[in-house]
Design a protein around this motif. Structure first.
Motif, PDB file in Angstrom:
ATOM      1  N   CYS A 178      -8.238  -0.977  -7.238  1.00 52.03           N
ATOM      2  CA  CYS A 178      -7.513   0.287  -7.011  1.00 52.03           C
ATOM      3  C   CYS A 178      -7.124   0.940  -8.343  1.00 52.03           C
ATOM      4  O   CYS A 178      -6.399   0.335  -9.139  1.00 52.03           O
ATOM      5  N   PRO A 179      -7.565   2.191  -8.579  1.00 52.25           N
ATOM      6  CA  PRO A 179      -7.299   2.815  -9.883  1.00 52.25           C
ATOM      7  C   PRO A 179      -5.909   3.418 -10.025  1.00 52.25           C
ATOM      8  O   PRO A 179      -5.522   3.824 -11.115  1.00 52.25           O
ATOM      9  N   THR A 180      -5.146   3.511  -8.938  1.00 56.43           N
ATOM     10  CA  THR A 180      -3.880   4.251  -8.984  1.00 56.43           C
ATOM     11  C   THR A 180      -2.655   3.403  -8.635  1.00 56.43           C
ATOM     12  O   THR A 180      -1.567   3.949  -8.491  1.00 56.43           O
TER      13      THR A 180
ATOM     14  N   ALA B 192      -2.162   2.266  -5.824  1.00 57.52           N
ATOM     15  CA  ALA B 192      -1.805   2.542  -4.421  1.00 57.52           C
ATOM     16  C   ALA B 192      -1.820   1.233  -3.644  1.00 57.52           C
ATOM     17  O   ALA B 192      -1.076   1.066  -2.685  1.00 57.52           O
ATOM     18  N   THR B 193      -2.687   0.305  -4.047  1.00 52.25           N
ATOM     19  CA  THR B 193      -2.685  -1.038  -3.468  1.00 52.25           C
ATOM     20  C   THR B 193      -2.358  -2.021  -4.568  1.00 52.25           C
ATOM     21  O   THR B 193      -3.066  -2.071  -5.578  1.00 52.25           O
TER      22      THR B 193
ATOM     23  N   VAL C 204     -10.253   3.456   4.587  1.00 50.12           N
ATOM     24  CA  VAL C 204      -9.218   4.408   4.207  1.00 50.12           C
ATOM     25  C   VAL C 204      -9.479   5.692   4.988  1.00 50.12           C
ATOM     26  O   VAL C 204     -10.579   6.254   4.915  1.00 50.12           O
TER      27      VAL C 204
ATOM     28  N   CYS D 100      -2.468   7.050  -3.061  1.00 51.90           N
ATOM     29  CA  CYS D 100      -3.865   6.828  -2.689  1.00 51.90           C
ATOM     30  C   CYS D 100      -4.654   8.127  -2.814  1.00 51.90           C
ATOM     31  O   CYS D 100      -4.236   9.166  -2.299  1.00 51.90           O
ATOM     32  N   VAL D 101      -5.806   8.049  -3.479  1.00 50.61           N
ATOM     33  CA  VAL D 101      -6.651   9.238  -3.676  1.00 50.61           C
ATOM     34  C   VAL D 101      -7.897   9.183  -2.798  1.00 50.61           C
ATOM     35  O   VAL D 101      -8.787  10.013  -2.930  1.00 50.61           O
ATOM     36  N   GLY D 102      -7.949   8.205  -1.914  1.00 45.31           N
ATOM     37  CA  GLY D 102      -9.069   8.144  -0.967  1.00 45.31           C
ATOM     38  C   GLY D 102     -10.412   7.850  -1.601  1.00 45.31           C
ATOM     39  O   GLY D 102     -11.459   8.282  -1.091  1.00 45.31           O
ATOM     40  N   CYS D 103     -10.419   7.100  -2.677  1.00 45.64           N
ATOM     41  CA  CYS D 103     -11.680   6.844  -3.404  1.00 45.64           C
ATOM     42  C   CYS D 103     -12.541   5.773  -2.739  1.00 45.64           C
ATOM     43  O   CYS D 103     -13.711   5.617  -3.072  1.00 45.64           O
ATOM     44  N   HIS D 104     -11.984   4.999  -1.844  1.00 48.93           N
ATOM     45  CA  HIS D 104     -12.679   3.923  -1.106  1.00 48.93           C
ATOM     46  C   HIS D 104     -13.111   2.749  -1.996  1.00 48.93           C
ATOM     47  O   HIS D 104     -13.916   1.913  -1.569  1.00 48.93           O
ATOM     48  N   ALA D 105     -12.601   2.701  -3.220  1.00 46.76           N
ATOM     49  CA  ALA D 105     -12.943   1.562  -4.093  1.00 46.76           C
ATOM     50  C   ALA D 105     -12.470   0.245  -3.468  1.00 46.76           C
ATOM     51  O   ALA D 105     -13.114  -0.791  -3.625  1.00 46.76           O
ATOM     52  N   CYS D 106     -11.345   0.283  -2.757  1.00 44.33           N
ATOM     53  CA  CYS D 106     -10.829  -0.942  -2.127  1.00 44.33           C
ATOM     54  C   CYS D 106     -11.797  -1.440  -1.051  1.00 44.33           C
ATOM     55  O   CYS D 106     -12.095  -2.639  -0.979  1.00 44.33           O
TER      56      CYS D 106
ATOM     57  N   ARG E 233      -4.634   3.236   4.624  1.00 45.06           N
ATOM     58  CA  ARG E 233      -5.572   2.098   4.742  1.00 45.06           C
ATOM     59  C   ARG E 233      -5.363   1.417   6.080  1.00 45.06           C
ATOM     60  O   ARG E 233      -4.242   1.303   6.563  1.00 45.06           O
TER      61      ARG E 233
ATOM     62  N   TYR F  13       0.865  -1.188   0.000  1.00 43.87           N
ATOM     63  CA  TYR F  13       0.000   0.000   0.000  1.00 43.87           C
ATOM     64  C   TYR F  13       0.896   1.231   0.000  1.00 43.87           C
ATOM     65  O   TYR F  13       1.738   1.388   0.879  1.00 43.87           O
TER      66      TYR F  13
HETATM   67  S1  SF4 Z   1      -8.810   1.927  -4.115  1.00 42.99           S
HETATM   68 FE1  SF4 Z   1      -6.635   2.548  -4.096  1.00 42.99          FE
HETATM   69  S2  SF4 Z   1      -6.675   4.796  -4.373  1.00 42.99           S
HETATM   70 FE2  SF4 Z   1      -8.771   4.167  -3.788  1.00 42.99          FE
HETATM   71  S3  SF4 Z   1      -8.801   4.411  -1.532  1.00 42.99           S
HETATM   72 FE3  SF4 Z   1      -8.239   2.266  -1.941  1.00 42.99          FE
HETATM   73  S4  SF4 Z   1      -5.970   2.251  -1.958  1.00 42.99           S
HETATM   74 FE4  SF4 Z   1      -6.629   4.404  -2.142  1.00 42.99          FE
END
Ligand code: SF4
Ligand code: SF4
Ligand code: SF4
Length: 243
Positions: free
Chosen positions: A136-138, A140-141, A44, A12-18, A53, A7
């Protein structure tokens, strides 16, 4: 081979997709909460503009599994620390022992069990990435072999030395963890526990056990416990069947 997650807070953009993907993958009821619960296994959080996270760290030598009297928690050969509700006797020693305060109890249920991230073990066995990493779109994970994740982390740090703290969280903490973290700000300011011991946890967990007054009594009453556990297993099976 031990798999894990990297991670990277800086991506991380804090999108909460994870968190949402975890809910869907593991069929966890309710909305994503702002803290981990028996039904929200990863969240997150934002600390002064930086994200972090929270989830099970999948320790290389997990205290939770060491203290569990009935083997309901165990470290798999692939790396994830998994949980079997049908073995669980509900003693909550794992909650006391975990250095990251991860296992959560189903306080709202008649026959509560424990909830925590199992690193999408069914997917891992099929050779797939975890649901959080896939969502995760970036990047980050990211999911992968722990050794390669460490190399990936070092490469990210080498390419942008001023952008990262000069350490990988999880390399040494409590004997090493399957989840590794990178940050642009001090780990403590993300709310991560710092100053954790580097030794393998079992010694620590036995210290925890020695402080639990019921520990000796439970083992002394093992025959009764076996009967009780069997009954609880039935209760858990019935409760799960009724959902
Ligand atoms: S999906 Fe990726 S970018 Fe979005 S909150 Fe989770 S770790 Fe961060
Ligand atoms: S973080 Fe806690 S629950 Fe997760 S493997 Fe480590 S000791 Fe067990
Ligand atoms: S609550 Fe369940 S999983 Fe946790 S230590 Fe007790 S038996 Fe093991």
């Amino acid at each position: 081979m031990t798999v894990g997650l990297l991670y990277d807070s800086t991506r991380c953009v804090g999108c909460h997709a994870c968190s949402q993907a975890c809910k869907e993958q593991n069929k966890l009821p309710g909305e994503v909460q702002d803290h981990t619960t028996a039904y929200t296994w990863t969240v997150v959080k934002e600390h002064e503009g930086a994200f972090v996270r929270q989830m099970c760290m999948h320790c290389l030598e997990p205290s939770c599994a060491s203290v569990c009297p009935v083997g309901a928690l165990h470290k798999t050969k692939e790396g994830p620390v998994v949980y079997d509700a049908k073995k669980c006797m509900g003693c909550r020693y794992c909650m006391l022992a975990c250095p990251f305060e991860v296992p959560k109890y189903q306080w709202d249920r008649a026959v509560p069990v424990v909830g925590k991230c199992i690193m999408c073990y069914d997917r891992v066995k099929e050779g797939k990435a975890t649901a959080c990493a896939e969502a995760c779109p970036t990047q980050a994970t990211v999911f992968g072999e722990r050794k390669e994740l460490i190399m990936d982390a070092r490469e990210r740090m080498r390419a942008n030395p001023s952008g990262y703290q000069d350490a990988i969280y999880g390399i040494k903490e409590v004997g090493g963890t399957g989840v590794l973290m990178l940050s642009g700000v001090p780990f403590a300011s993300l709310g991560l526990k710092t100053g954790l011991p580097e030794e393998a946890p079992p010694m620590r967990t036995w210290q925890v056990l020695s402080k639990i007054p019921d520990f000796v009594a439970i083992w002394a009453a093992s025959l009764y416990a076996i009967h009780w556990i069997t009954k609880r297993r039935d209760d858990v099976a019935k409760a799960e069947g009724g959902e």
